[in-house]
Scaffold this active site. Structure first.
Site, PDB file in Angstrom:
ATOM      1  N   HIS A 173       0.858  -1.189   0.000  1.00  0.00           N
ATOM      2  CA  HIS A 173       0.000   0.000   0.000  1.00  0.00           C
ATOM      3  C   HIS A 173       0.894   1.237   0.000  1.00  0.00           C
ATOM      4  O   HIS A 173       1.705   1.440   0.912  1.00  0.00           O
ATOM      5  CB  HIS A 173      -0.932   0.001   1.214  1.00  0.00           C
ATOM      6  CG  HIS A 173      -1.993  -1.054   1.114  1.00  0.00           C
ATOM      7  ND1 HIS A 173      -2.472  -1.741   2.203  1.00  0.00           N
ATOM      8  CD2 HIS A 173      -2.653  -1.539   0.032  1.00  0.00           C
ATOM      9  CE1 HIS A 173      -3.405  -2.600   1.793  1.00  0.00           C
ATOM     10  NE2 HIS A 173      -3.527  -2.501   0.479  1.00  0.00           N
ATOM     11  N   ARG A 175       0.799   4.497   0.492  1.00  0.00           N
ATOM     12  CA  ARG A 175       0.891   5.594   1.459  1.00  0.00           C
ATOM     13  C   ARG A 175       1.511   5.180   2.791  1.00  0.00           C
ATOM     14  O   ARG A 175       1.739   6.025   3.650  1.00  0.00           O
ATOM     15  CB  ARG A 175      -0.506   6.157   1.705  1.00  0.00           C
ATOM     16  CG  ARG A 175      -1.470   5.166   2.339  1.00  0.00           C
ATOM     17  CD  ARG A 175      -2.900   5.688   2.265  1.00  0.00           C
ATOM     18  NE  ARG A 175      -3.880   4.719   2.736  1.00  0.00           N
ATOM     19  CZ  ARG A 175      -5.180   4.882   2.623  1.00  0.00           C
ATOM     20  NH1 ARG A 175      -5.672   5.966   2.057  1.00  0.00           N
ATOM     21  NH2 ARG A 175      -6.021   3.967   3.068  1.00  0.00           N
ATOM     22  N   GLU A 176       1.772   3.898   2.971  1.00  0.00           N
ATOM     23  CA  GLU A 176       2.257   3.401   4.263  1.00  0.00           C
ATOM     24  C   GLU A 176       3.781   3.504   4.310  1.00  0.00           C
ATOM     25  O   GLU A 176       4.505   2.518   4.331  1.00  0.00           O
ATOM     26  CB  GLU A 176       1.716   1.981   4.469  1.00  0.00           C
ATOM     27  CG  GLU A 176       0.184   1.994   4.498  1.00  0.00           C
ATOM     28  CD  GLU A 176      -0.476   0.618   4.365  1.00  0.00           C
ATOM     29  OE1 GLU A 176       0.237  -0.399   4.340  1.00  0.00           O
ATOM     30  OE2 GLU A 176      -1.724   0.586   4.277  1.00  0.00           O
ATOM     31  N   ARG A 231      -3.255   4.651  -2.128  1.00  0.00           N
ATOM     32  CA  ARG A 231      -3.083   3.315  -1.540  1.00  0.00           C
ATOM     33  C   ARG A 231      -2.822   2.224  -2.591  1.00  0.00           C
ATOM     34  O   ARG A 231      -1.997   1.336  -2.405  1.00  0.00           O
ATOM     35  CB  ARG A 231      -4.362   2.983  -0.755  1.00  0.00           C
ATOM     36  CG  ARG A 231      -4.532   1.533  -0.316  1.00  0.00           C
ATOM     37  CD  ARG A 231      -5.887   1.400   0.375  1.00  0.00           C
ATOM     38  NE  ARG A 231      -6.347   0.032   0.518  1.00  0.00           N
ATOM     39  CZ  ARG A 231      -6.224  -0.695   1.630  1.00  0.00           C
ATOM     40  NH1 ARG A 231      -5.635  -0.191   2.678  1.00  0.00           N
ATOM     41  NH2 ARG A 231      -6.704  -1.924   1.688  1.00  0.00           N
ATOM     42  N   HIS A 304       2.517  -3.458   6.674  1.00  0.00           N
ATOM     43  CA  HIS A 304       1.543  -2.365   6.490  1.00  0.00           C
ATOM     44  C   HIS A 304       1.690  -1.374   7.637  1.00  0.00           C
ATOM     45  O   HIS A 304       2.377  -1.609   8.616  1.00  0.00           O
ATOM     46  CB  HIS A 304       0.117  -2.919   6.545  1.00  0.00           C
ATOM     47  CG  HIS A 304      -0.220  -3.868   5.451  1.00  0.00           C
ATOM     48  ND1 HIS A 304      -0.952  -3.510   4.353  1.00  0.00           N
ATOM     49  CD2 HIS A 304       0.087  -5.181   5.283  1.00  0.00           C
ATOM     50  CE1 HIS A 304      -1.087  -4.556   3.552  1.00  0.00           C
ATOM     51  NE2 HIS A 304      -0.462  -5.590   4.098  1.00  0.00           N
ATOM     52  N   SER A 305       0.956  -0.273   7.528  1.00  0.00           N
ATOM     53  CA  SER A 305       0.719   0.595   8.666  1.00  0.00           C
ATOM     54  C   SER A 305      -0.694   1.153   8.503  1.00  0.00           C
ATOM     55  O   SER A 305      -1.234   1.114   7.398  1.00  0.00           O
ATOM     56  CB  SER A 305       1.744   1.729   8.741  1.00  0.00           C
ATOM     57  OG  SER A 305       1.510   2.702   7.747  1.00  0.00           O
ATOM     58  N   TYR A 306      -1.355   1.675   9.557  1.00  0.00           N
ATOM     59  CA  TYR A 306      -0.843   1.715  10.897  1.00  0.00           C
ATOM     60  C   TYR A 306      -1.824   0.991  11.815  1.00  0.00           C
ATOM     61  O   TYR A 306      -2.880   0.566  11.332  1.00  0.00           O
ATOM     62  CB  TYR A 306      -0.716   3.188  11.355  1.00  0.00           C
ATOM     63  CG  TYR A 306      -2.016   3.989  11.298  1.00  0.00           C
ATOM     64  CD1 TYR A 306      -2.836   4.114  12.415  1.00  0.00           C
ATOM     65  CD2 TYR A 306      -2.422   4.589  10.102  1.00  0.00           C
ATOM     66  CE1 TYR A 306      -4.030   4.836  12.353  1.00  0.00           C
ATOM     67  CE2 TYR A 306      -3.611   5.302  10.046  1.00  0.00           C
ATOM     68  CZ  TYR A 306      -4.405   5.427  11.162  1.00  0.00           C
ATOM     69  OH  TYR A 306      -5.584   6.117  11.084  1.00  0.00           O
ATOM     70  N   TYR A 356     -10.153  -6.694  10.307  1.00  0.00           N
ATOM     71  CA  TYR A 356     -11.453  -6.879   9.652  1.00  0.00           C
ATOM     72  C   TYR A 356     -11.317  -8.044   8.680  1.00  0.00           C
ATOM     73  O   TYR A 356     -10.210  -8.352   8.232  1.00  0.00           O
ATOM     74  CB  TYR A 356     -11.923  -5.614   8.905  1.00  0.00           C
ATOM     75  CG  TYR A 356     -10.843  -4.856   8.164  1.00  0.00           C
ATOM     76  CD1 TYR A 356     -10.113  -5.447   7.128  1.00  0.00           C
ATOM     77  CD2 TYR A 356     -10.534  -3.541   8.498  1.00  0.00           C
ATOM     78  CE1 TYR A 356      -9.123  -4.744   6.456  1.00  0.00           C
ATOM     79  CE2 TYR A 356      -9.523  -2.831   7.827  1.00  0.00           C
ATOM     80  CZ  TYR A 356      -8.838  -3.450   6.808  1.00  0.00           C
ATOM     81  OH  TYR A 356      -7.845  -2.769   6.147  1.00  0.00           O
TER      82      TYR A 356
END
Ligand SMILES: [Zn+2]
Length: 411
Positions: A173, A175-176, A231, A304-306, A356
């Site tokens: 992703h 933006r991480e 993303r 990943h974050s966050y 999730y």
């Protein structure tokens, strides 16, 4: 010398110019204290309004709220007795602040281990490291949609019996950014400390480490030029106004077309037109699968974050894997090592109940091809993708302490 100066000024120009996409007036809301009975309501709201979910835990979720949505979303949440608070008043302001800070800091063109680095700088560092160590190689395992190389560093110290592989990738992703920096730190740390630091030496004596700092180079590049909060990858879709597939919903996990991903090209969780329809996910998965043909792949870490979470299978179902006990125990070892580093706590558990449910994720795909120890980690912090510079090194250090401890515990 002249070339260096020209390059440096280009970097300066790129950092000075504003992003194309502006988040002025957008807010980050945290919906908190969500009860089990309210979970379905929250999921329905997210789906119906196609909210950009930034992060979530067992009882909370962070969503980006556009100025147009504020009133109606507030009313909807209140009507359902859901608690929420505004976490960031105006999302553009931390983005501007980060950009200004980066602009002031970047005086050289080389890698800065305790900072964020653009794609070109990371690639140059990967090549340079391979040139400096005879037990480190670099390989392009394919091309992104826009034709960028998908680079992997292979750390394989000579001697001993054939080692199992540990695969670690960052930046699926875009933006991480803390994940890219964490992979860069790992490459620097493992190469410099082998033969000096006992823990690093033991790790590299036990494993061949495959390290991919930028899984999604087109997306990452776009976060430096146009949209800090991008993303997905940059694939055109059936909707001329919507770009990109979520590469972590595009994996052929056997449940790609389940209910926990989006068929809407405009969604940030868009799964694409078919499992592995995207060149990035196809290249990575083909490559890892080819490794399994001649060498054991003991573990797959997808960073990943966050949120500060350490997750294992499954994402597609709430059912537990037959190996759940061992996955929980290795996850606990990882989280304990993280905590011992700088005191940060990470929650752990299966993806579906810890963050999730999700279809088409990397961990479920890894598990499907026989890599039981397939983990998804959500790094620091618990409030934003814009992690301050002062936290980059601590985040990277604790993450590698966790990964190392987990890898040493895996048989
Ligand atoms: Zn992610």
């Amino acid at each position: 010398m002249k070339g260096v100066r020209v390059f440096a000024s280009l970097v300066f120009v790129a950092l000075c110019s504003a992003y194309t996409v502006d988040y002025k007036g957008h807010q980050l809301w945290r919906v908190d204290d969500i009860t089990a009975a309210q979970l379905d309501d929250v999921r329905a709201i997210i789906k119906n309004l196609d909210l950009d979910v930034w992060a979530s835990g067992r009882t909370w979720v962070d969503v980006r709220v556009t100025p147009q949505l504020r009133r109606s979303l507030g009313k909807t949440l209140a009507a359902l007795n859901l608690n929420f608070r505004v976490q960031t008043e105006d999302l553009q302001s931390p983005i501007d602040e980060e950009r200004n800070n980066l602009r002031q800091r970047k005086s050289s063109t080389g890698i800065t281990i305790d900072d964020y680095n653009d794609l070109e700088t990371i690639e140059a560092f990967m090549k340079e490291t391979a040139a400096n160590y005879d037990w480190v190689t670099i390989e392009s395992i394919g091309k992104s949609l826009e034709g960028r190389d998908l680079w992997v560093n292979i750390l394989s110290v000579p001697g001993g019996a054939e080692k199992p592989i540990a695969w670690i990738d960052c930046g699926i992703h875009a933006r991480e950014w803390i994940t890219h920096s964490t992979c860069v730190y790992g490459l620097d740390h493992l190469t410099k400390e082998y033969g000096k630091d006992q823990e690093v030496t033991e790790l590299l004596d036990k494993y061949d480490i495959y390290l991919m700092p930028v899984y999604n180079p087109d997306g990452y590049s776009f976060t430096w030029t146009d949209d800090r909060m991008w993303r997905k990858n940059r694939a055109p879709t059936s909707d001329p106004f919507c770009i990109g597939v979520d590469l972590n919903r595009n994996q052929d996990d056997g449940h790609w077309d389940g209910p926990y991903s989006s068929t809407d090209p405009c969604s940030d969780a868009y799964r694409g037109t078919a499992p592995f329809s995207e060149p990035e996910s196809k290249a990575v998965s083909d490559y890892i699968e080819s490794l399994t043909q001649h060498q054991k792949v003991n573990a797959y870490f997808n960073l990943h974050s966050y949120s500060q979470l350490w997750m294992h299978v499954f994402g597609w179902t709430f059912e537990l894997a037959p190996e759940n006990d061992v996955l929980e125990s290795v996850s606990k070892i990882g989280c304990d090592a993280i905590k011992a580093t700088h005191g940060e706590t990470f929650d752990y558990g299966p993806i579906a109940s810890t963050i999730y449910p999700a279809n088409g994720g990397t961990a479920d795909w890894g598990y499907k091809i026989g890599i039981v120890h397939s983990y998804g980690l959500e790094l620091r912090d618990r409030s934003s993708f814009i992690l301050p510079k002062s936290e980059i090194l601590p985040a990277a250090e604790e993450t590698w302490a966790g990964i190392r401890a987990a890898l040493m515990a895996i048989e």
